[in-house]
Motif scaffolding. Structure first.
Motif, PDB file in Angstrom:
ATOM      1  N   PRO A   7      -2.886   6.222   6.025  1.00  0.00           N
ATOM      2  CA  PRO A   7      -4.165   5.507   6.000  1.00  0.00           C
ATOM      3  C   PRO A   7      -5.068   5.885   7.179  1.00  0.00           C
ATOM      4  O   PRO A   7      -4.589   6.267   8.250  1.00  0.00           O
ATOM      5  CB  PRO A   7      -3.744   4.036   6.093  1.00  0.00           C
ATOM      6  CG  PRO A   7      -2.438   4.073   6.815  1.00  0.00           C
ATOM      7  CD  PRO A   7      -1.762   5.329   6.374  1.00  0.00           C
ATOM      8  N   ILE A   8      -6.358   5.757   6.964  1.00  0.00           N
ATOM      9  CA  ILE A   8      -7.342   5.897   8.038  1.00  0.00           C
ATOM     10  C   ILE A   8      -7.446   4.545   8.730  1.00  0.00           C
ATOM     11  O   ILE A   8      -7.714   3.524   8.091  1.00  0.00           O
ATOM     12  CB  ILE A   8      -8.706   6.337   7.497  1.00  0.00           C
ATOM     13  CG1 ILE A   8      -8.587   7.692   6.789  1.00  0.00           C
ATOM     14  CG2 ILE A   8      -9.737   6.413   8.631  1.00  0.00           C
ATOM     15  CD1 ILE A   8      -9.846   8.133   6.063  1.00  0.00           C
ATOM     16  N   ASN A  48       0.836  -1.210   0.000  1.00  0.00           N
ATOM     17  CA  ASN A  48       0.000   0.000   0.000  1.00  0.00           C
ATOM     18  C   ASN A  48       0.866   1.253   0.000  1.00  0.00           C
ATOM     19  O   ASN A  48       0.566   2.229  -0.686  1.00  0.00           O
ATOM     20  CB  ASN A  48      -0.936   0.003   1.211  1.00  0.00           C
ATOM     21  CG  ASN A  48      -2.297  -0.566   0.885  1.00  0.00           C
ATOM     22  OD1 ASN A  48      -2.675  -0.679  -0.280  1.00  0.00           O
ATOM     23  ND2 ASN A  48      -3.034  -0.947   1.901  1.00  0.00           N
ATOM     24  N   ALA A  49       1.941   1.226   0.781  1.00  0.00           N
ATOM     25  CA  ALA A  49       2.859   2.364   0.784  1.00  0.00           C
ATOM     26  C   ALA A  49       3.525   2.519  -0.581  1.00  0.00           C
ATOM     27  O   ALA A  49       3.672   3.640  -1.091  1.00  0.00           O
ATOM     28  CB  ALA A  49       3.909   2.181   1.877  1.00  0.00           C
ATOM     29  N   ARG A  50       3.913   1.409  -1.182  1.00  0.00           N
ATOM     30  CA  ARG A  50       4.553   1.471  -2.505  1.00  0.00           C
ATOM     31  C   ARG A  50       3.579   1.966  -3.580  1.00  0.00           C
ATOM     32  O   ARG A  50       3.976   2.687  -4.497  1.00  0.00           O
ATOM     33  CB  ARG A  50       5.083   0.089  -2.883  1.00  0.00           C
ATOM     34  CG  ARG A  50       6.228  -0.406  -1.995  1.00  0.00           C
ATOM     35  CD  ARG A  50       6.644  -1.815  -2.388  1.00  0.00           C
ATOM     36  NE  ARG A  50       7.781  -2.290  -1.606  1.00  0.00           N
ATOM     37  CZ  ARG A  50       7.752  -3.363  -0.824  1.00  0.00           C
ATOM     38  NH1 ARG A  50       6.643  -4.093  -0.732  1.00  0.00           N
ATOM     39  NH2 ARG A  50       8.822  -3.730  -0.145  1.00  0.00           N
ATOM     40  N   LYS A  51       2.317   1.573  -3.473  1.00  0.00           N
ATOM     41  CA  LYS A  51       1.310   1.965  -4.464  1.00  0.00           C
ATOM     42  C   LYS A  51       0.955   3.444  -4.375  1.00  0.00           C
ATOM     43  O   LYS A  51       0.564   4.048  -5.379  1.00  0.00           O
ATOM     44  CB  LYS A  51       0.023   1.155  -4.265  1.00  0.00           C
ATOM     45  CG  LYS A  51       0.110  -0.298  -4.622  1.00  0.00           C
ATOM     46  CD  LYS A  51      -1.184  -1.001  -4.228  1.00  0.00           C
ATOM     47  CE  LYS A  51      -1.094  -2.502  -4.439  1.00  0.00           C
ATOM     48  NZ  LYS A  51      -2.324  -3.191  -3.982  1.00  0.00           N
ATOM     49  N   ARG A  52       1.061   4.019  -3.192  1.00  0.00           N
ATOM     50  CA  ARG A  52       0.497   5.356  -2.980  1.00  0.00           C
ATOM     51  C   ARG A  52       1.534   6.450  -2.766  1.00  0.00           C
ATOM     52  O   ARG A  52       1.175   7.626  -2.720  1.00  0.00           O
ATOM     53  CB  ARG A  52      -0.482   5.308  -1.812  1.00  0.00           C
ATOM     54  CG  ARG A  52      -1.575   4.265  -2.022  1.00  0.00           C
ATOM     55  CD  ARG A  52      -2.542   4.189  -0.860  1.00  0.00           C
ATOM     56  NE  ARG A  52      -3.394   3.031  -0.972  1.00  0.00           N
ATOM     57  CZ  ARG A  52      -4.420   2.900  -1.799  1.00  0.00           C
ATOM     58  NH1 ARG A  52      -4.727   3.897  -2.605  1.00  0.00           N
ATOM     59  NH2 ARG A  52      -5.135   1.807  -1.838  1.00  0.00           N
ATOM     60  N   CYS A  53       2.791   6.064  -2.609  1.00  0.00           N
ATOM     61  CA  CYS A  53       3.854   7.059  -2.470  1.00  0.00           C
ATOM     62  C   CYS A  53       4.570   7.226  -3.802  1.00  0.00           C
ATOM     63  O   CYS A  53       5.058   6.250  -4.377  1.00  0.00           O
ATOM     64  CB  CYS A  53       4.855   6.631  -1.398  1.00  0.00           C
ATOM     65  SG  CYS A  53       4.188   6.603   0.268  1.00  0.00           S
TER      66      CYS A  53
END
Length: 304
Positions: A217-218, A203-208
């Motif tokens: 994230p929430i 998720n970090a790789r996809k969004r940074c």
């Protein structure tokens, strides 16, 4: 942010109409592949100028039995009906992620965290992440021994207890950030009292994206006696403690404010998000369906 995702835990984000999501997927799909499953579609509206989509699909080639998990960022301008692929927003699984935690006298929680990360490593075989632990003089655990007994091979312990007898979160965070040399790596600021979902690093790789975005994230804050298997709690909409961003962008923003936020608890995360915005970076803010903050006693060094 509007989402289409099968997990009902994401209900804190408005649900994207399924027919609309399917229409976007059909326009983006290649005729060489058959659509097996829509994993996720996100829509982000850009102030009337257009809409950005993130799509993640399970596909199969018509001439093969192999399955492919494909994800792309797309943009639909309000000026025309053309759906364009954003080539400057392509993510890669081999980007190194540094997971940073700051600790003092929380031996049992450190063991829990290391067990969680070890489980992730064994199941994912992800060789592109490291752990950085900044310790303010813990005496209730030997962190080195715990790490040596774990399957984790890439880690660093930074001891600050002699220089700073009191726990100062912002000092610890900035020290960890400064210890990372690679500007093309992602830093994930994490916390001991969270579980470690299998998709958190991707998720970090996809969004940074370097020079463009950070990711926070929430999360779901569990009530007393609630567990990840039986979650009961509330979404923390205004908390930004879990934060991922490129080292290059952390350096640009100047890191955490360690002058105005020292021994008191809270506020440093909001200051950091404000700094991200002032440096013309966007913040990706999405509900994570299985990222839980465990209920725990008040910590002795917390000052409100």
């Amino acid at each position: 942010m509007i989402l289409l995702n099968g997990d009902t835990a994401r209900r804190c984000s408005p649900q994207l109409n399924k027919a609309k999501a399917l229409a976007i997927v059909n326009r983006a799909s290649n005729r060489t592949y058959k659509l097996i499953k829509i994993i996720e579609v996100e829509e982000k509206i850009n102030d009337g100028q257009g809409k950005r989509y993130y799509i993640e699909l399970l596909l199969k080639r018509y001439d093969s039995h192999l399955l492919w998990r494909v994800s792309d960022y797309l943009y639909l301008s309000n000026q025309n009906s053309q759906l364009c692929k954003l080539i400057d927003m392509e993510w890669h699984q081999r980007i190194h992620v540094y997971v940073v935690i700051i600790v003092q006298q929380q031996g049992q929680w450190i063991k829990y965290f290391l067990n969680q990360v070890s489980r992730y490593y064994i199941q994912s075989h992800d060789e592109y992440f490291s752990i950085i632990i900044v310790d303010f003089g813990s005496t209730d655990i030997n962190i080195r021994d715990e790490l040596d007994r774990s399957p984790l091979k890439k880690f660093k312990i930074i001891q600050l207890g002699k220089k700073y007898p009191k726990f100062i979160k912002t000092i610890g965070l900035n020290t960890a950030i400064e210890a990372i040399d690679d500007p093309n790596s992602i830093i994930l600021i994490f916390d001991l009292h969270f579980n470690f979902p299998m998709d958190i690093l991707d998720n970090a790789r996809k969004r940074c994206f370097k020079g463009k975005t950070a990711y926070t994230p929430i999360i779901l804050r569990l009530n007393c006696y609630a567990t990840p298997s039986h979650p009961n709690g509330f979404r923390e909409i205004f908390g930004y403690g879990i934060l991922a961003m490129y080292k290059y962008d952390f350096k640009r923003t100047g890191g955490y404010d360690s002058v105005n936020y020292r021994e008191q608890w809270g506020g440093e995360d909001v200051q950091m998000v404000n700094s991200i915005f002032t440096h013309n970076l966007d913040v990706e803010r999405v509900c994570h369906p299985t990222l839980y903050h465990h209920y725990h006693r008040s910590l002795p060094w917390k000052l409100v």
